[in-house]
Design an enzyme around this catalytic site. Sequence first.
Site, PDB file in Angstrom:
ATOM      1  N   ASN A  10       0.863  -1.183   0.000  1.00 42.77           N
ATOM      2  CA  ASN A  10       0.000   0.000   0.000  1.00 42.77           C
ATOM      3  C   ASN A  10       0.901   1.236   0.000  1.00 42.77           C
ATOM      4  O   ASN A  10       1.471   1.584   1.026  1.00 42.77           O
ATOM      5  CB  ASN A  10      -0.893  -0.020   1.251  1.00 42.77           C
ATOM      6  CG  ASN A  10      -1.734   1.237   1.368  1.00 42.77           C
ATOM      7  OD1 ASN A  10      -1.862   1.993   0.398  1.00 42.77           O
ATOM      8  ND2 ASN A  10      -2.312   1.458   2.542  1.00 42.77           N
ATOM      9  N   LYS A  12      -0.011   4.233  -0.343  1.00 42.09           N
ATOM     10  CA  LYS A  12      -0.704   5.413   0.202  1.00 42.09           C
ATOM     11  C   LYS A  12      -0.501   6.612  -0.737  1.00 42.09           C
ATOM     12  O   LYS A  12      -0.443   6.430  -1.947  1.00 42.09           O
ATOM     13  CB  LYS A  12      -0.222   5.713   1.621  1.00 42.09           C
ATOM     14  CG  LYS A  12      -0.227   4.471   2.505  1.00 42.09           C
ATOM     15  CD  LYS A  12      -0.043   4.792   3.946  1.00 42.09           C
ATOM     16  CE  LYS A  12       0.056   3.502   4.733  1.00 42.09           C
ATOM     17  NZ  LYS A  12      -0.051   3.687   6.161  1.00 42.09           N
ATOM     18  N   HIS A  95      -9.590   1.080   4.264  1.00 40.01           N
ATOM     19  CA  HIS A  95      -8.350   1.280   5.026  1.00 40.01           C
ATOM     20  C   HIS A  95      -8.643   2.226   6.191  1.00 40.01           C
ATOM     21  O   HIS A  95      -9.435   3.173   6.053  1.00 40.01           O
ATOM     22  CB  HIS A  95      -7.262   1.857   4.113  1.00 40.01           C
ATOM     23  CG  HIS A  95      -5.909   1.832   4.763  1.00 40.01           C
ATOM     24  ND1 HIS A  95      -5.517   2.787   5.678  1.00 40.01           N
ATOM     25  CD2 HIS A  95      -4.881   0.950   4.669  1.00 40.01           C
ATOM     26  CE1 HIS A  95      -4.294   2.488   6.106  1.00 40.01           C
ATOM     27  NE2 HIS A  95      -3.891   1.381   5.513  1.00 40.01           N
ATOM     28  N   GLU A  97      -7.108   4.624   7.367  1.00 38.66           N
ATOM     29  CA  GLU A  97      -6.877   6.053   7.099  1.00 38.66           C
ATOM     30  C   GLU A  97      -8.071   6.660   6.371  1.00 38.66           C
ATOM     31  O   GLU A  97      -8.394   7.834   6.572  1.00 38.66           O
ATOM     32  CB  GLU A  97      -5.574   6.231   6.305  1.00 38.66           C
ATOM     33  CG  GLU A  97      -4.370   5.981   7.207  1.00 38.66           C
ATOM     34  CD  GLU A  97      -3.132   5.491   6.487  1.00 38.66           C
ATOM     35  OE1 GLU A  97      -3.050   5.562   5.249  1.00 38.66           O
ATOM     36  OE2 GLU A  97      -2.217   5.003   7.197  1.00 38.66           O
ATOM     37  N   GLU A 167      -5.672  -4.893  10.382  1.00 35.87           N
ATOM     38  CA  GLU A 167      -4.641  -3.899  10.656  1.00 35.87           C
ATOM     39  C   GLU A 167      -4.976  -3.159  11.940  1.00 35.87           C
ATOM     40  O   GLU A 167      -5.796  -2.220  11.918  1.00 35.87           O
ATOM     41  CB  GLU A 167      -4.575  -2.895   9.510  1.00 35.87           C
ATOM     42  CG  GLU A 167      -4.265  -3.528   8.181  1.00 35.87           C
ATOM     43  CD  GLU A 167      -3.644  -2.531   7.226  1.00 35.87           C
ATOM     44  OE1 GLU A 167      -2.530  -2.817   6.772  1.00 35.87           O
ATOM     45  OE2 GLU A 167      -4.216  -1.468   6.979  1.00 35.87           O
ATOM     46  N   GLY A 173       2.115   2.302  10.773  1.00 32.89           N
ATOM     47  CA  GLY A 173       3.061   3.396  10.632  1.00 32.89           C
ATOM     48  C   GLY A 173       3.688   3.839  11.944  1.00 32.89           C
ATOM     49  O   GLY A 173       4.306   4.895  12.021  1.00 32.89           O
ATOM     50  N   SER A 212       3.200  -2.130  10.454  1.00 30.61           N
ATOM     51  CA  SER A 212       4.645  -2.104  10.676  1.00 30.61           C
ATOM     52  C   SER A 212       5.330  -3.432  10.340  1.00 30.61           C
ATOM     53  O   SER A 212       6.278  -3.835  11.007  1.00 30.61           O
ATOM     54  CB  SER A 212       4.956  -1.668  12.111  1.00 30.61           C
ATOM     55  OG  SER A 212       4.463  -0.347  12.342  1.00 30.61           O
TER      56      SER A 212
END
Length: 252
Positions: A10, A12, A95, A97, A167, A173, A212
């Site tokens: 991904n 992003k 996702h 985010e 996730e 991250g 991560s």
Amino acid sequence: MSRRQYIAANWKMNKTAAEADEFLDAFLPTQDGEGPEVVLCPTYLALHRVAERCSGTPVKVAAQNMYFEDSGAYTGEISAPMLLDIGVDGVILGHSERRQHFGETDEALARKVRRAIEAGLEPIVCCGETEAERESGDTDAVLSHQVITDLAEIHTDDLDKVVIAYEPIWAIGTGKVATPEQAQETIHFIRNLLRPRDPEAAERVRILYGGSVKPGNAAELLALPDIDGALVGGAALDPEDFGGIVAASAGS
Ligand code: PEP
């Protein structure tokens, strides 16, 4: 039950088309299609270029989002037929985010997942809890709501066409990785959520871990019985690091 592992990058909001080209120059020659399925998820603007270059290679390409309508007055959105038209194979949906920053809801996701499946795109459906939800013991309730609602509109026969990515938001991250026990236990819980609909499909569905993942921790996570691959953010920006994660997967 043997499930082919699935490793997705991904990117992003990173990499121009020229930067994506540089990645592909280094990465594509290393991929022979022997191990796991490998999927690159660039931004919309690099998608066409990456799909063209991956065509005829074992590497697949997915978008990072799409809308559930096919066309119309939806400024700023793109649709499943548009993705298929440029040779895209799949799409990340939900996702964290997008849920956090762009108001993605489980109800909209249910329609997106249905449209992706109907159109022939492979959805990578993301779920995960926040740190506060884990600490207050709400992880199972949060994941049940997300997974059951997001998959509610697809036919049971299509359940195994979905790839699920677990996730934990606190691990994305941040450098904090779920322990192998946490990842295995939670992914096993997610698989069990699918059993009432179809126990055999629940065994066939690929469920990835994301948060991560790096070349140094991938092998341990990917060796766990319920973990069928990884959705990788930061470490997927570098062809060597991402290649190291792909190489850490035994493939099935
Ligand atoms: C992700 O964006 O899906 C992700 C898991 O990011 P990172 O690997 O950087 O934690």
